[in-house]
Design a protein around this motif. Structure first.
Motif, short mmCIF file in Angstrom:
data_model
loop_
_atom_site.label_atom_id
_atom_site.label_comp_id
_atom_site.label_asym_id
_atom_site.label_seq_id
_atom_site.Cartn_x
_atom_site.Cartn_y
_atom_site.Cartn_z
N VAL A 157 25.49 -14.63 22.45
CA VAL A 157 26.79 -14.68 23.13
C VAL A 157 27.44 -13.30 23.12
N SER A 158 27.51 -12.69 21.94
CA SER A 158 28.17 -11.39 21.81
C SER A 158 27.23 -10.22 22.09
N GLY A 159 25.92 -10.45 22.01
CA GLY A 159 24.95 -9.38 22.18
C GLY A 159 24.78 -8.53 20.93
N GLN A 160 25.40 -8.95 19.83
CA GLN A 160 25.36 -8.17 18.60
C GLN A 160 24.12 -8.49 17.78
N HIS A 161 23.72 -7.49 17.00
CA HIS A 161 22.66 -7.66 16.01
C HIS A 161 23.27 -7.54 14.63
N TYR A 165 25.33 0.74 2.75
CA TYR A 165 26.56 -0.04 2.80
C TYR A 165 26.66 -0.79 4.12
N ARG A 166 27.31 -1.98 4.05
CA ARG A 166 27.57 -2.73 5.29
C ARG A 166 29.07 -2.82 5.48
N LEU A 167 29.49 -2.46 6.68
CA LEU A 167 30.90 -2.52 7.05
C LEU A 167 31.08 -3.58 8.13
N TYR A 168 32.29 -4.10 8.23
CA TYR A 168 32.62 -5.13 9.21
C TYR A 168 33.86 -4.70 9.96
N ASN A 169 33.85 -4.89 11.28
CA ASN A 169 35.00 -4.58 12.11
C ASN A 169 35.68 -5.90 12.48
N SER A 170 36.93 -6.06 12.03
CA SER A 170 37.64 -7.33 12.21
C SER A 170 38.07 -7.58 13.64
N VAL A 171 38.06 -6.58 14.49
CA VAL A 171 38.44 -6.76 15.89
C VAL A 171 37.21 -7.10 16.74
N THR A 172 36.12 -6.36 16.54
CA THR A 172 34.92 -6.56 17.36
C THR A 172 33.92 -7.53 16.74
N SER A 173 34.14 -7.90 15.48
CA SER A 173 33.22 -8.76 14.71
C SER A 173 31.86 -8.10 14.53
N GLU A 174 31.80 -6.80 14.64
CA GLU A 174 30.54 -6.07 14.51
C GLU A 174 30.31 -5.65 13.06
N HIS A 175 29.04 -5.57 12.69
CA HIS A 175 28.63 -5.06 11.39
C HIS A 175 27.93 -3.72 11.60
N LEU A 176 28.04 -2.83 10.62
CA LEU A 176 27.42 -1.52 10.70
C LEU A 176 26.84 -1.18 9.34
N LEU A 177 25.61 -0.67 9.33
CA LEU A 177 24.99 -0.21 8.10
C LEU A 177 24.95 1.30 8.09
N THR A 178 25.19 1.87 6.91
CA THR A 178 25.07 3.31 6.74
C THR A 178 24.58 3.63 5.34
N GLY A 179 23.73 4.62 5.25
CA GLY A 179 23.28 5.12 3.96
C GLY A 179 24.07 6.36 3.55
N SER A 200 29.42 1.49 26.20
CA SER A 200 30.07 0.49 27.06
C SER A 200 30.55 -0.71 26.26
N SER A 201 29.69 -1.21 25.37
CA SER A 201 30.04 -2.42 24.61
C SER A 201 30.66 -2.10 23.25
N GLY A 202 30.44 -0.87 22.75
CA GLY A 202 30.93 -0.51 21.42
C GLY A 202 30.05 -1.02 20.30
N GLN A 203 28.86 -1.49 20.64
CA GLN A 203 27.97 -2.08 19.65
C GLN A 203 26.96 -1.06 19.13
N HIS A 204 26.52 -1.33 17.90
CA HIS A 204 25.47 -0.53 17.27
C HIS A 204 24.20 -1.37 17.17
N LEU A 205 23.07 -0.70 17.16
CA LEU A 205 21.79 -1.35 16.93
C LEU A 205 20.98 -0.45 16.01
N LEU A 206 20.38 -1.07 14.99
CA LEU A 206 19.50 -0.33 14.08
C LEU A 206 18.10 -0.88 14.22
N THR A 207 17.13 0.03 14.35
CA THR A 207 15.74 -0.37 14.52
C THR A 207 14.80 0.72 14.01
N ILE A 208 13.66 0.30 13.47
CA ILE A 208 12.61 1.28 13.14
C ILE A 208 11.56 1.30 14.25
N ASP A 209 11.74 0.47 15.25
CA ASP A 209 10.82 0.40 16.38
C ASP A 209 11.17 1.50 17.38
#
Length: 159
Positions: free
Chosen positions: A69-73, A115-129, A16-25
């Motif tokens: 505000v954005s709900g992003q992590h 690696y950390r990526l950034y989305n210039s439209v959503t201002s979201e960050h994403l990590l990937t191994g 719905s929001s297009g956001q990612h969340l990373l957690t070990i919990d």
């Protein structure tokens, strides 16, 4: 943190929001997955929980921040970035959630760069191994590998 305590990092996606969340919990992941908008994506690296109040020798803390505000992590291994974002929380609304997990600042045999990526439209960050994922996303759908002089690598982890 013993080697046996290494845990997969759950990567979740909210359709719905297009956001990612990373957690070990795993409890956090289970609660979010109870909401039909959240879906589990493939885990691309593992991390160590903060069991003793600090990371083990050779490990570094990976901080998790939340924007109310954005709900992003945001995850960062850069303590200066964490401090700067929190100090500017009056305008940027970033709040520290503390250390999310521990990993490594230097590569070791069998490790993968994260690696950390950034989305210039959503201002979201994403990590990937996953190197292939980072490269295929780079330049696609407004994603760009963040380059801090190290090719976008933020830390190293167990695959």
């Amino acid at each position: 943190n013993a080697l046996s305590s290494v845990m997969p990092v759950n990567r979740l996606y909210n359709s719905s929001s297009g956001q990612h969340l990373l957690t070990i919990d795993n409890n956090e992941a289970t609660i979010l997955l109870g909401n039909s908008a959240w879906h589990r994506e493939t885990s691309t690296f593992e991390a160590y929980p903060l069991d003793s109040g600090s990371c083990d020798a050779g490990q570094i803390p990976v901080y998790r921040l939340y924007n109310d505000v954005s709900g992003q992590h945001l995850l960062t291994a850069d303590s200066n970035e964490e401090t700067t974002l929190v100090q500017n929380s009056g305008t940027d609304h970033w709040f520290s959630e503390g250390v999310g997990f521990c990993d490594y600042s230097a590569q070791f045999e069998g490790s993968v760069p994260v690696y950390r990526l950034y989305n210039s439209v959503t201002s979201e960050h994403l990590l990937t191994g996953n190197y292939n994922e980072a490269n295929s996303l780079n330049g696609a759908h407004n994603w760009k590998i963040e380059n801090s002089g190290n090719g976008g690598i933020v830390f190293y982890a167990q695959p």
